[in-house]
Design an enzyme around this catalytic site. Structure first.
Site, PDB file in Angstrom:
ATOM      1  N   GLY A  31      52.755  35.849  41.497  1.00 23.58           N
ATOM      2  CA  GLY A  31      51.956  34.788  42.154  1.00 23.58           C
ATOM      3  C   GLY A  31      53.173  33.952  42.982  1.00 23.58           C
ATOM      4  O   GLY A  31      54.063  34.834  42.628  1.00 23.58           O
ATOM      5  N   HIS A  34      54.926  36.207  49.072  1.00 26.86           N
ATOM      6  CA  HIS A  34      55.783  36.314  50.002  1.00 26.86           C
ATOM      7  C   HIS A  34      55.667  37.350  50.614  1.00 26.86           C
ATOM      8  O   HIS A  34      54.806  38.375  50.108  1.00 26.86           O
ATOM      9  CB  HIS A  34      57.262  35.587  49.069  1.00 26.86           C
ATOM     10  CG  HIS A  34      57.898  37.101  49.045  1.00 26.86           C
ATOM     11  ND1 HIS A  34      58.203  38.017  48.945  1.00 26.86           N
ATOM     12  CD2 HIS A  34      58.473  36.633  47.243  1.00 26.86           C
ATOM     13  CE1 HIS A  34      58.750  38.637  47.809  1.00 26.86           C
ATOM     14  NE2 HIS A  34      58.770  37.714  47.186  1.00 26.86           N
ATOM     15  N   GLY A  36      57.461  40.288  50.734  1.00 25.27           N
ATOM     16  CA  GLY A  36      57.682  41.700  49.920  1.00 25.27           C
ATOM     17  C   GLY A  36      56.036  41.668  49.042  1.00 25.27           C
ATOM     18  O   GLY A  36      55.547  42.548  49.311  1.00 25.27           O
ATOM     19  N   HIS A  37      55.179  40.987  48.153  1.00 25.05           N
ATOM     20  CA  HIS A  37      53.863  40.992  47.654  1.00 25.05           C
ATOM     21  C   HIS A  37      53.116  41.413  48.991  1.00 25.05           C
ATOM     22  O   HIS A  37      52.567  42.919  48.852  1.00 25.05           O
ATOM     23  CB  HIS A  37      53.339  39.169  47.498  1.00 25.05           C
ATOM     24  CG  HIS A  37      54.790  38.799  45.979  1.00 25.05           C
ATOM     25  ND1 HIS A  37      55.437  37.883  46.350  1.00 25.05           N
ATOM     26  CD2 HIS A  37      54.724  39.672  44.807  1.00 25.05           C
ATOM     27  CE1 HIS A  37      55.730  37.679  45.495  1.00 25.05           C
ATOM     28  NE2 HIS A  37      56.204  39.099  44.670  1.00 25.05           N
ATOM     29  N   GLN A  61      57.724  37.605  29.028  1.00 24.87           N
ATOM     30  CA  GLN A  61      59.255  39.031  30.092  1.00 24.87           C
ATOM     31  C   GLN A  61      59.990  37.709  30.240  1.00 24.87           C
ATOM     32  O   GLN A  61      60.675  37.647  30.502  1.00 24.87           O
ATOM     33  CB  GLN A  61      58.387  39.405  30.754  1.00 24.87           C
ATOM     34  CG  GLN A  61      58.805  38.285  32.108  1.00 24.87           C
ATOM     35  CD  GLN A  61      57.426  39.297  33.045  1.00 24.87           C
ATOM     36  OE1 GLN A  61      56.236  40.286  33.226  1.00 24.87           O
ATOM     37  NE2 GLN A  61      57.901  39.281  34.614  1.00 24.87           N
ATOM     38  N   LYS A 150      62.519  46.191  45.208  1.00 24.14           N
ATOM     39  CA  LYS A 150      63.802  44.956  44.624  1.00 24.14           C
ATOM     40  C   LYS A 150      64.183  45.738  42.885  1.00 24.14           C
ATOM     41  O   LYS A 150      65.577  45.110  43.033  1.00 24.14           O
ATOM     42  CB  LYS A 150      63.939  43.519  44.828  1.00 24.14           C
ATOM     43  CG  LYS A 150      64.749  42.732  44.876  1.00 24.14           C
ATOM     44  CD  LYS A 150      64.430  41.002  45.202  1.00 24.14           C
ATOM     45  CE  LYS A 150      63.226  40.143  44.284  1.00 24.14           C
ATOM     46  NZ  LYS A 150      63.968  40.024  43.436  1.00 24.14           N
ATOM     47  N   SER A 187      60.420  35.146  44.667  1.00 24.99           N
ATOM     48  CA  SER A 187      59.398  33.836  44.985  1.00 24.99           C
ATOM     49  C   SER A 187      60.875  32.876  44.974  1.00 24.99           C
ATOM     50  O   SER A 187      60.897  31.697  44.417  1.00 24.99           O
ATOM     51  CB  SER A 187      59.433  33.878  43.713  1.00 24.99           C
ATOM     52  OG  SER A 187      58.309  35.041  43.699  1.00 24.99           O
TER      53      SER A 187
HETATM   54  O1  PAF Z   1      57.201  41.992  38.808  1.00 28.48           O
HETATM   55  C1  PAF Z   1      57.226  41.344  38.850  1.00 28.48           C
HETATM   56  O2  PAF Z   1      56.079  40.731  39.568  1.00 28.48           O
HETATM   57  C2  PAF Z   1      55.885  40.764  37.249  1.00 28.48           C
HETATM   58  O3  PAF Z   1      57.219  41.213  36.408  1.00 28.48           O
HETATM   59  C3  PAF Z   1      55.139  41.534  36.790  1.00 28.48           C
HETATM   60  C4  PAF Z   1      55.392  43.276  37.559  1.00 28.48           C
HETATM   61  C5  PAF Z   1      53.860  41.597  37.689  1.00 28.48           C
HETATM   62  C6  PAF Z   1      54.769  42.164  35.511  1.00 28.48           C
HETATM   63  O4  PAF Z   1      54.390  40.534  34.798  1.00 28.48           O
END
Ligand code: PAF
Length: 281
Positions: A31, A34, A36-37, A61, A150, A187
């Protein structure tokens, strides 16, 4: 565009598409979207009949001193942006929906290529990514999954476990989207103060200078040292400045296509970037 927050709901939404053998594209995100997404979604839109975007800030993570709690959660704004680029389904589960109440006893750990670069300063990070991405792949069952270059090490790790575990989908890497001044969109750029934001493009400038220096025949070790000096002068605290093959194997001289990787902090904000330098014989 639909938003599903449960696995059951998402499965019900996707079943008709699966039954009619539609091509499903998947863009996993955390979430705070930007350009890029949005470019990942645009790529998915070109190739797929149905585009699913997940928005899930994955606790496993993040390290204990990282920004999990403060990571920006902006679902309403993200939904508006996704509607504009043609996303069909947002999957925005809770942590409980993804991990349940029982303890998780299974891990996914990719050896070798997770040990250095970001893996060295973020122990366990790639295990957390591998677990959540595998779960998301199993939930969405896409034909194609799209990731930004990236996070090149992440992309390489994902390609590796998809191959190792025979996960039946194709991973597509999408080039880095940059601001007009060269800063790779992230982000985490939102954490930067005005002064830090003005300093941040020094990363990309130093990478482009390095590319030129390599093409002019400077030794790789000198070129890496120049990047480090430029970053220190711009106010960064270096995490790593490294060269690797595109498969992330170490290189000592510029004798093949070589990727340059940088991670550096401005204040408490850690930024990463990379550049592929083509070897021209
Ligand atoms: O790159 C990310 O935003 C995260 O590491 C991902 C791949 C969504 C896993 O949580």
């Amino acid at each position: 565009m639909k938003t599903e927050t449960t696995i059951q709901g998402l499965t019900a939404s996707l079943n008709p598409a699966r039954a009619s053998r539609k091509i499903i594209g998947f863009v996993p995100t955390m979430g705070n979207l930007h350009e890029g997404h949005l470019n990942l979604v645009r790529e998915a839109r070109k190739l797929c009949d149905v585009v699913v975007v997940s928005i899930f800030v994955n606790p496993i993570q993040f390290g204990p001193n990282e920004d999990f709690e403060n990571y920006p959660r902006t679902l309403e704004q993200d939904s508006r942006l996704l509607a504009d680029v043609g996303c069909d389904i947002i999957f925005a589960p809770t942590v409980e929906q993804m991990y349940g109440k029982q303890p998780r006893l299974t891990n996914i750990s990719v050896a070798d290529i997770t040990q250095d670069l970001c893996g060295a300063s973020r122990p366990g990070h790639f295990d957390g990514v591998a677990v959540v991405v595998t779960k998301l792949f199993n939930i969405v069952q896409p034909n194609y999954a799209f990731f930004g270059e990236k996070d090149y090490q992440q992309l390489t790790v994902i390609r590796q476990f998809v191959r190792d575990l025979n996960i039946p989908l194709e991973v597509i890497g999408v080039p880095i989207t940059r601001a007009a001044d060269g800063l790779a969109l992230s982000s985490r750029n939102g954490y930067l103060t005005e002064a830090q934001r003005a300093a941040a493009p020094a990363i990309y400038r130093s990478l482009k200078q390095a590319e030129q220096n390599l093409h002019e025949g400077q030794a790789l070790s000198d070129v890496l040292q120049t990047i480090k000096t430029s970053l220190t002068e711009a106010g960064f605290e270096e995490d790593y400045v490294e060269a690797r093959t595109p498969q992330l194997q170490p290189v000592t001289a510029f004798e093949q296509d070589t990727m340059l990787f940088v991670a550096a902090k401005l204040g408490s904000t850690r930024l990463i970037d990379n550049l592929l330098v083509k070897y021209i014989e």
